[in-house]
Design a protein around this motif. Structure first.
Motif, PDB file in Angstrom:
ATOM      1  N   UNK A   1       1.262  -1.020  -0.007  1.00 24.71           N
ATOM      2  CA  UNK A   1      -0.019  -0.054  -0.306  1.00 24.71           C
ATOM      3  C   UNK A   1       1.230   1.082   0.085  1.00 24.71           C
ATOM      4  N   UNK A   2       0.296   2.220  -1.331  1.00 27.36           N
ATOM      5  CA  UNK A   2       1.027   3.718  -0.990  1.00 27.36           C
ATOM      6  C   UNK A   2       0.558   4.827  -0.333  1.00 27.36           C
ATOM      7  N   UNK A   3       1.204   5.194  -0.233  1.00 30.26           N
ATOM      8  CA  UNK A   3       0.519   7.160   0.244  1.00 30.26           C
ATOM      9  C   UNK A   3       0.958   7.696  -0.223  1.00 30.26           C
ATOM     10  N   UNK A   4      -0.313   9.210  -0.359  1.00 28.90           N
ATOM     11  CA  UNK A   4      -0.092  10.261  -1.021  1.00 28.90           C
ATOM     12  C   UNK A   4      -0.094  11.423  -0.214  1.00 28.90           C
ATOM     13  N   UNK A   5      -0.172  12.369  -0.178  1.00 28.63           N
ATOM     14  CA  UNK A   5       0.238  13.226  -0.063  1.00 28.63           C
ATOM     15  C   UNK A   5      -0.765  14.668  -0.191  1.00 28.63           C
ATOM     16  N   UNK A   6      -0.805  14.220  -1.566  1.00 23.78           N
ATOM     17  CA  UNK A   6      -1.477  15.626  -2.480  1.00 23.78           C
ATOM     18  C   UNK A   6      -2.249  16.357  -1.970  1.00 23.78           C
ATOM     19  N   UNK A   7      -3.276  15.729  -1.410  1.00 25.78           N
ATOM     20  CA  UNK A   7      -3.923  16.319  -0.855  1.00 25.78           C
ATOM     21  C   UNK A   7      -3.731  17.225   0.461  1.00 25.78           C
ATOM     22  N   UNK A   8      -2.298  16.605   0.845  1.00 28.11           N
ATOM     23  CA  UNK A   8      -1.864  18.048   1.505  1.00 28.11           C
ATOM     24  C   UNK A   8      -1.598  19.890   0.364  1.00 28.11           C
ATOM     25  N   UNK A   9      -0.901  19.180  -0.505  1.00 32.96           N
ATOM     26  CA  UNK A   9      -0.253  19.684  -1.140  1.00 32.96           C
ATOM     27  C   UNK A   9      -0.943  21.013  -1.555  1.00 32.96           C
ATOM     28  N   UNK A  10      -2.283  20.339  -2.071  1.00 39.21           N
ATOM     29  CA  UNK A  10      -3.270  20.944  -2.380  1.00 39.21           C
ATOM     30  C   UNK A  10      -4.420  22.274  -1.654  1.00 39.21           C
ATOM     31  N   UNK A  47       1.370  14.136  11.418  1.00 42.93           N
ATOM     32  CA  UNK A  47       0.440  14.183  10.830  1.00 42.93           C
ATOM     33  C   UNK A  47      -1.058  15.210  11.880  1.00 42.93           C
ATOM     34  N   UNK A  48      -0.267  14.984  12.791  1.00 44.85           N
ATOM     35  CA  UNK A  48      -1.843  15.334  14.037  1.00 44.85           C
ATOM     36  C   UNK A  48      -0.675  16.471  14.147  1.00 44.85           C
ATOM     37  N   UNK A  49       0.012  16.982  13.650  1.00 42.08           N
ATOM     38  CA  UNK A  49       0.690  18.768  13.943  1.00 42.08           C
ATOM     39  C   UNK A  49       0.151  19.597  12.130  1.00 42.08           C
ATOM     40  N   UNK A  50       0.280  18.559  11.552  1.00 44.94           N
ATOM     41  CA  UNK A  50      -0.495  19.005  10.212  1.00 44.94           C
ATOM     42  C   UNK A  50      -2.007  19.265  10.796  1.00 44.94           C
ATOM     43  N   UNK A  58      -7.672  14.294   8.967  1.00 41.28           N
ATOM     44  CA  UNK A  58      -6.017  12.924   8.731  1.00 41.28           C
ATOM     45  C   UNK A  58      -6.304  13.044   6.872  1.00 41.28           C
ATOM     46  N   UNK A  59      -8.095  12.404   6.477  1.00 40.61           N
ATOM     47  CA  UNK A  59      -8.195  12.426   5.195  1.00 40.61           C
ATOM     48  C   UNK A  59      -7.993  13.442   4.457  1.00 40.61           C
ATOM     49  N   UNK A  60      -8.063  14.646   5.372  1.00 38.31           N
ATOM     50  CA  UNK A  60      -8.134  15.853   4.273  1.00 38.31           C
ATOM     51  C   UNK A  60      -6.510  16.038   3.262  1.00 38.31           C
ATOM     52  N   UNK A  61      -5.074  15.229   4.025  1.00 42.71           N
ATOM     53  CA  UNK A  61      -4.468  15.524   3.775  1.00 42.71           C
ATOM     54  C   UNK A  61      -3.181  13.813   3.635  1.00 42.71           C
ATOM     55  N   UNK A  62      -4.040  13.267   4.073  1.00 34.45           N
ATOM     56  CA  UNK A  62      -3.381  12.085   3.627  1.00 34.45           C
ATOM     57  C   UNK A  62      -4.241  11.433   2.363  1.00 34.45           C
ATOM     58  N   UNK A  63      -3.751  10.314   1.815  1.00 36.67           N
ATOM     59  CA  UNK A  63      -4.386   9.026   1.255  1.00 36.67           C
ATOM     60  C   UNK A  63      -4.195   8.251   0.570  1.00 36.67           C
TER      61      UNK A  63
END
Length: 67
Positions: A1-10, A47-50, A58-63
């Motif tokens: 399983x991979x992780x993506x932080x595209x949501x965070x950067x958007x 992730x909590x700090x972000x 958390x679902x707003x920043x990581x997928x």
């Protein structure tokens, strides 16, 4: 399983925040920021700090992406 932080950067772009400025504001280092940029795993503490810094969930920043 991979992780993506595209949501965070958007979210950062939508809020007119630069990655490095935001990282300093919430207290994460350049190495951690590099991991996020490379879609590598980071600690739950980071992730909590972000989430706290952006006032989001958390679902707003990581997928998670199935291989």
């Amino acid at each position: 399983m991979q992780v993506s932080y595209k949501k965070l950067f958007k979210l950062l772009i939508d809020n007119d925040l630069k990655k490095t400025e935001f990282a300093k504001k919430i207290g994460i280092g350049q190495n951690t920021l590099a991991k996020l940029s490379k879609n590598e795993y980071v600690s739950m503490e980071v992730l909590a700090k972000i989430c706290k810094g952006l006032n989001c969930k958390i679902e707003d920043i990581v997928e998670f992406i199935d291989d």
